[in-house]
Design an enzyme around this catalytic site. Structure first.
Site, PDB file in Angstrom:
ATOM      1  N   LYS A 193       0.293  20.076  12.283  1.00  0.00           N
ATOM      2  CA  LYS A 193      -0.553  19.249  11.429  1.00  0.00           C
ATOM      3  C   LYS A 193      -1.545  20.149  10.702  1.00  0.00           C
ATOM      4  CE  LYS A 193      -3.758  15.326  11.503  1.00  0.00           C
ATOM      5  NZ  LYS A 193      -4.457  14.350  12.358  1.00  0.00           N
ATOM      6  N   LYS A 246       3.289  17.501   9.409  1.00  0.00           N
ATOM      7  CA  LYS A 246       2.402  16.663   8.589  1.00  0.00           C
ATOM      8  C   LYS A 246       1.494  17.582   7.766  1.00  0.00           C
ATOM      9  CE  LYS A 246      -1.082  13.001   8.897  1.00  0.00           C
ATOM     10  NZ  LYS A 246      -1.967  12.228   9.789  1.00  0.00           N
TER      11      LYS A 246
END
Length: 326
Positions: A193, A246
């Site tokens: 992320k 992400k």
């Protein structure tokens, strides 16, 4: 003169479909949803057209619609009525996410309910871990993050998805779940992320903008790709069942690296600004929304994603059904 005629296999639509290497299916889709405590009905988000905050009853009706579309998975985010420094609402037995899990399972027991596990929406600082003397502290945060995952499992979640990026959180969650008998609850780790500018509209949607500083001390530097493999490997060793990249669109290379390195299911999160930019351009007539979205979805599959978390999910499911109905 001799040359290869590659165009032979592109000569008409049916032939192109027959030799197509990757295809997006409804089964690939997970729909991120926002449930808000004490909200009646649904409220559309100005920066994310078509995306809503839902009260519990409106949320339950939306689960019915998604089920009819064939969407089999959702990812839940909660907006609590109250926040405190210990993020108490995150792991409350009757917190907003916990109640939404129960509502989703009551409406459709077969819906795969995934839950975002983080503290940022539940404390005034808006950070993903506990704040001590102006710093986001790692180890003291793990207990509360694991308690949050446990409360989701107890409410009926199928998959918990820690997004906080605290080191060791997957191991702590797996230990907590196993110790309480939730051996079958899966962990989808936000393994990779990034500290991305593409989260802007989400901060409004989740009411989780940091009150100070930023998240660069715990989310990854967008310049780093090799580090992604280290993060993913650690989470696998700690007990993750699935991995996530992400954002999705700007990190296709990272998804591909994960796919090449690991055999676990790989998810990618088509985040809020990626969604909103498409919506804004389409509303201005600058792009064809359907073609653009489906090309994006295909790129995620081509990069190696098994699961696509996207706010476009209802539209994509509708378009796929229309194609299949021809």
């Amino acid at each position: 003169m001799s040359f290869t005629r590659h165009r032979r296999l592109r000569s008409h639509a049916s032939l192109r479909a027959l030799v197509r290497e990757h295809a997006v299916a409804i089964d690939d889709l997970v729909y991120p949803m926002f449930v808000e405590e004490d909200l009646s009905g649904a409220s559309e988000l100005p920066s994310m057209p078509g995306v809503h905050h839902y009260g519990i009853e409106a949320f339950r009706r939306e689960i019915e619609r998604l089920s009819e579309l064939g969407i089999k998975g959702i990812l839940l985010f909660g907006l609590p009525a109250e926040k405190d420094e210990l993020s108490t609402s995150a792991y409350a037995e009757h917190g907003i996410v916990q109640e939404a899990i129960r509502a989703a399972k009551a409406e459709n027991p077969d819906m795969v309910v995934m839950t975002d596990v983080c503290l940022c929406q539940y404390n005034p600082a808006g950070h993903c871990g506990l704040v001590r003397d102006g710093k986001i502290v790692n180890d003291p945060s793990l207990e509360l993050i694991a308690k949050t995952a446990l409360s989701h499992a107890a409410a009926g979640a199928d998959v918990v998805a820690p997004s906080d990026m605290m080191d060791g959180r997957v191991a702590k969650i797996r230990e907590m779940l196993d110790d309480h008998g939730y051996l079958d609850v899966s962990i989808l780790s936000y393994a990779v992320k990034y500290a991305s500018a593409f989260y802007g509209p989400f901060r409004e949607a989740a009411n989780s903008a940091p009150a100070f500083g930023d998240r660069k001390t715990y989310q990854m530097d967008p310049a780093n790709a090799r580090e992604a493999l280290l993060e993913a490997q650690s989470d696998i060793e700690e007990g993750a069942d699935m991995l996530m990249t992400k954002p999705a669109l700007s990190y296709l290379d990272v998804t591909l690296r994960l796919r090449q390195a690991f055999h676990l299911p790989i998810a990618t999160y088509n985040v809020s600004a990626e969604y909103s930019m498409v919506k804004a351009a389409a509303r201005n007539g600058w792009i064809d929304e359907r073609s653009t979205v489906m090309e994006m979805m295909t790129s995620f599959k081509r990069a190696g994603a098994d699961i696509i978390l996207t706010y476009h999910a209802p539209d994509v499911a509708t378009w796929i059904r229309e194609e299949q109905g021809r």
